[in-house]
Scaffold this active site. Structure first.
Site, PDB file in Angstrom:
ATOM      1  N   GLU A 127      -0.290   4.948  22.166  1.00 12.77           N
ATOM      2  CA  GLU A 127      -0.187   4.986  23.591  1.00 12.77           C
ATOM      3  C   GLU A 127       0.963   5.503  24.337  1.00 12.77           C
ATOM      4  O   GLU A 127       1.619   5.008  25.250  1.00 12.77           O
ATOM      5  CB  GLU A 127      -0.248   3.452  24.105  1.00 12.77           C
ATOM      6  N   ASN A 167      -2.717   7.582  18.119  1.00 10.59           N
ATOM      7  CA  ASN A 167      -3.877   6.438  18.756  1.00 10.59           C
ATOM      8  C   ASN A 167      -3.716   6.112  20.195  1.00 10.59           C
ATOM      9  O   ASN A 167      -2.658   6.061  20.697  1.00 10.59           O
ATOM     10  CB  ASN A 167      -3.474   5.213  17.697  1.00 10.59           C
ATOM     11  N   HIS A 204     -11.737   0.668  23.724  1.00  7.21           N
ATOM     12  CA  HIS A 204     -12.052  -0.694  24.496  1.00  7.21           C
ATOM     13  C   HIS A 204     -12.784  -0.153  25.596  1.00  7.21           C
ATOM     14  O   HIS A 204     -12.158   0.377  26.605  1.00  7.21           O
ATOM     15  CB  HIS A 204     -10.585  -1.093  24.752  1.00  7.21           C
ATOM     16  N   GLU A 233     -10.192   0.446  17.713  1.00  7.78           N
ATOM     17  CA  GLU A 233      -9.992  -0.861  18.223  1.00  7.78           C
ATOM     18  C   GLU A 233     -11.255  -1.205  19.207  1.00  7.78           C
ATOM     19  O   GLU A 233     -11.078  -1.584  20.248  1.00  7.78           O
ATOM     20  CB  GLU A 233      -8.840  -0.951  19.089  1.00  7.78           C
ATOM     21  N   ASP A 235     -14.075  -2.512  21.308  1.00  5.74           N
ATOM     22  CA  ASP A 235     -14.742  -3.887  21.734  1.00  5.74           C
ATOM     23  C   ASP A 235     -15.223  -3.444  23.131  1.00  5.74           C
ATOM     24  O   ASP A 235     -14.672  -2.255  23.685  1.00  5.74           O
ATOM     25  CB  ASP A 235     -13.575  -5.074  22.003  1.00  5.74           C
TER      26      ASP A 235
HETATM   27  O1  G3I Z   1       2.685 -15.356  18.072  1.00  6.99           O
HETATM   28  C1  G3I Z   1       2.808 -15.650  19.343  1.00  6.99           C
HETATM   29  C2  G3I Z   1       2.929 -17.330  19.588  1.00  6.99           C
HETATM   30  O2  G3I Z   1       3.887 -17.814  18.850  1.00  6.99           O
HETATM   31  C3  G3I Z   1       3.235 -17.594  20.878  1.00  6.99           C
HETATM   32  O3  G3I Z   1       3.021 -19.121  20.895  1.00  6.99           O
HETATM   33  C4  G3I Z   1       2.093 -17.232  21.964  1.00  6.99           C
HETATM   34  C5  G3I Z   1       2.129 -17.169  23.184  1.00  6.99           C
HETATM   35  O4  G3I Z   1       1.852 -16.768  24.161  1.00  6.99           O
HETATM   36  O5  G3I Z   1       2.282 -15.666  21.783  1.00  6.99           O
HETATM   37  C6  G3I Z   1       1.941 -15.269  20.383  1.00  6.99           C
HETATM   38  O6  G3I Z   1       2.056 -13.784  20.449  1.00  6.99           O
HETATM   39  C7  G3I Z   1       1.016 -13.178  20.984  1.00  6.99           C
HETATM   40  C8  G3I Z   1       0.290 -12.331  20.029  1.00  6.99           C
HETATM   41  O7  G3I Z   1      -0.710 -11.507  20.677  1.00  6.99           O
HETATM   42  C9  G3I Z   1      -0.292 -12.751  18.741  1.00  6.99           C
HETATM   43  O8  G3I Z   1      -1.368 -13.712  19.428  1.00  6.99           O
HETATM   44  C10 G3I Z   1       1.537 -12.305  22.173  1.00  6.99           C
HETATM   45  O9  G3I Z   1       2.194 -13.073  23.157  1.00  6.99           O
HETATM   46  C11 G3I Z   1       0.502 -11.367  22.741  1.00  6.99           C
HETATM   47  O10 G3I Z   1       1.143 -10.373  23.632  1.00  6.99           O
HETATM   48  C12 G3I Z   1      -0.038 -10.621  21.620  1.00  6.99           C
HETATM   49  O11 G3I Z   1      -0.972  -9.921  22.098  1.00  6.99           O
HETATM   50  C13 G3I Z   1      -1.368  -8.737  21.271  1.00  6.99           C
HETATM   51  C14 G3I Z   1      -1.353  -7.204  22.319  1.00  6.99           C
HETATM   52  O12 G3I Z   1      -1.858  -6.249  21.430  1.00  6.99           O
HETATM   53  C15 G3I Z   1       0.179  -7.190  22.464  1.00  6.99           C
HETATM   54  O13 G3I Z   1       0.350  -5.775  22.869  1.00  6.99           O
HETATM   55  C16 G3I Z   1      -2.911  -8.750  21.097  1.00  6.99           C
HETATM   56  O14 G3I Z   1      -3.065  -9.843  19.883  1.00  6.99           O
HETATM   57  C17 G3I Z   1      -3.441  -7.283  20.072  1.00  6.99           C
HETATM   58  O15 G3I Z   1      -4.859  -7.602  20.220  1.00  6.99           O
HETATM   59  C18 G3I Z   1      -3.258  -6.441  21.167  1.00  6.99           C
HETATM   60  O16 G3I Z   1      -3.783  -5.187  20.453  1.00  6.99           O
HETATM   61  C19 G3I Z   1      -3.555  -3.955  21.234  1.00  6.99           C
HETATM   62  C20 G3I Z   1      -3.261  -2.941  20.103  1.00  6.99           C
HETATM   63  O17 G3I Z   1      -2.208  -3.150  19.489  1.00  6.99           O
HETATM   64  C21 G3I Z   1      -2.909  -1.513  20.858  1.00  6.99           C
HETATM   65  N1  G3I Z   1      -4.308  -1.090  21.680  1.00  6.99           N
HETATM   66  C22 G3I Z   1      -4.594  -2.253  22.801  1.00  6.99           C
HETATM   67  C23 G3I Z   1      -4.584  -3.589  22.078  1.00  6.99           C
HETATM   68  C24 G3I Z   1      -5.312  -4.579  23.064  1.00  6.99           C
HETATM   69  O18 G3I Z   1      -4.162  -5.002  23.877  1.00  6.99           O
END
Ligand code: G3I
Length: 300
Positions: A127, A167, A204, A233, A235
């Site tokens: 990105e 990516n 996406h 990725e 969806d």
């Molecule tokens: O693990 C913590 C947890 O301890 C806490 O209680 C909770 C509270 O918000 O947060 C948890 O972490 C979160 C994590 O996902 C695991 O669930 C983060 O806040 C959250 O920001 C994170 O989001 C991820 C996101 O990337 C961050 O940029 C998504 O799961 C994940 O699906 C997403 O994936 C990205 C790809 O890497 C790149 N392309 C886009 C895609 C979708 O955004």
């Protein structure tokens, strides 16, 4: 064939999913994942903040949990991601200039040494472009425009056998500025011998019922530069069966489109859970989109 992975394998492709380590103890989740998919991406556990929470102190526990779960079941693993403006550990966020450049290099070397010989492909850089095709401003971009090629050269030297991917999202529509920006970078890398093997189109899709214009052309044009392409990725809002079948068919129509990964197992596992964008519903049932994808794979 009766599963996505086996159906994709008929044409030498894979069908993957993103996995969250915290969900592996859910037996419905892990049963579906192991049955249907043959490529695994860690949804968050191999990102910089997860792997190097303190400078020089790597923590591979969650990444390895996913790696071991996958490989014990005969599934391959994609690496996601080595250099990104987001999900950097705090210590890295506060760096700039040559210190950050060195930290990026050290991170790539540390992670790739740990996973040497184990990963099918790494998303080396994620990105890095704006929607208009210019470079996204970030602390990494601030270290100099060459940060992306330095990341790829470092990665090649660290593990010459693993495939190296760029990516990004919103690079599916051929006439879009960002697609052109990424395309021009890959073309430039290929012309100058900067090592790069693949482009990941995140795919996406939001809203709509048809594919972005010229989606298959985009895949073919990237491939014509001499790189593999993959949908990394996927969806789709409300799991439009037309879009799911169409994106699958587009990949099947392009010889260098090597595989498709959906970004989660059940709708309830998705980062876009309120859009019901995946192939299994929250109860683990196959959705209509699942059938449309499986049928397309089996007809190839
Ligand atoms: O693990 C913590 C947890 O301890 C806490 O209680 C909770 C509270 O918000 O947060 C948890 O972490 C979160 C994590 O996902 C695991 O669930 C983060 O806040 C959250 O920001 C994170 O989001 C991820 C996101 O990337 C961050 O940029 C998504 O799961 C994940 O699906 C997403 O994936 C990205 C790809 O890497 C790149 N392309 C886009 C895609 C979708 O955004």
């Amino acid at each position: 064939e009766s599963t996505l992975g086996a159906a994709a394998a008929q044409s030498g492709r894979y069908f993957g999913t993103a996995i969250a380590a915290s969900r592996l103890s859910n037996s419905q989740y892990s049963t579906i994942a192991a049955r249907e998919f043959n490529m695994i991406t860690a949804e968050n556990e191999m990102k910089p903040d997860a792997l190097q929470p303190s400078r020089g102190q790597f923590n591979f526990s969650s990444g390895d949990q996913i790696y071991n779960w996958a490989t014990q079941r005969g599934l391959q693993v994609r690496g996601h991601t080595l250099a990104w403006h987001a999900q950097q550990p705090g210590w890295m966020q506060s760096l700039s200039g040559s210190a950050l450049r060195q930290a990026m290099i050290d991170h790539i070397n540390g992670v790739m040494a740990h996973y040497q010989g184990k990963i099918r492909a790494w998303d080396v850089v994620n990105e890095a472009f704006n929607e208009d095709g210019s470079r996204r401003s970030s602390n990494l971009q601030g270290t100099g425009n060459d940060w992306i090629e330095v990341a790829f050269r470092t990665a090649r030297a660290a593990d010459p056998a693993v495939k190296l991917c760029y990516n990004d999202y919103n690079i599916e529509n051929w006439s879009y500025g960002k697609t052109q920006g990424v395309y021009n970078m890959i073309r430039d890398f290929k012309s100058r011998g900067v090592p790069i093997d693949c482009v990941g189109l995140q795919t996406h899709f939001t809203g709509g019922s048809s594919l972005p214009s010229n989606f298959q052309t985009t895949l073919s044009n990237f491939a014509a530069l001499g790189v593999d392409v993959a949908l990394t990725e996927v969806d789709v809002t409300n799991s439009s069966t037309t879009q799911y079948a169409g994106l699958t068919q587009a990949c099947l129509n392009v010889p260098r489109c090597i595989g498709i990964t959906v970004w989660g197992v059940r709708d309830s596992d998705s980062w876009r859970a309120n859009e019901n964008p995946l192939l299994f519903d929250g109860n683990g049932n196959k959705k209509a989109a699942y059938t449309s994808v499986l049928n397309a794979l089996n007809a190839a």
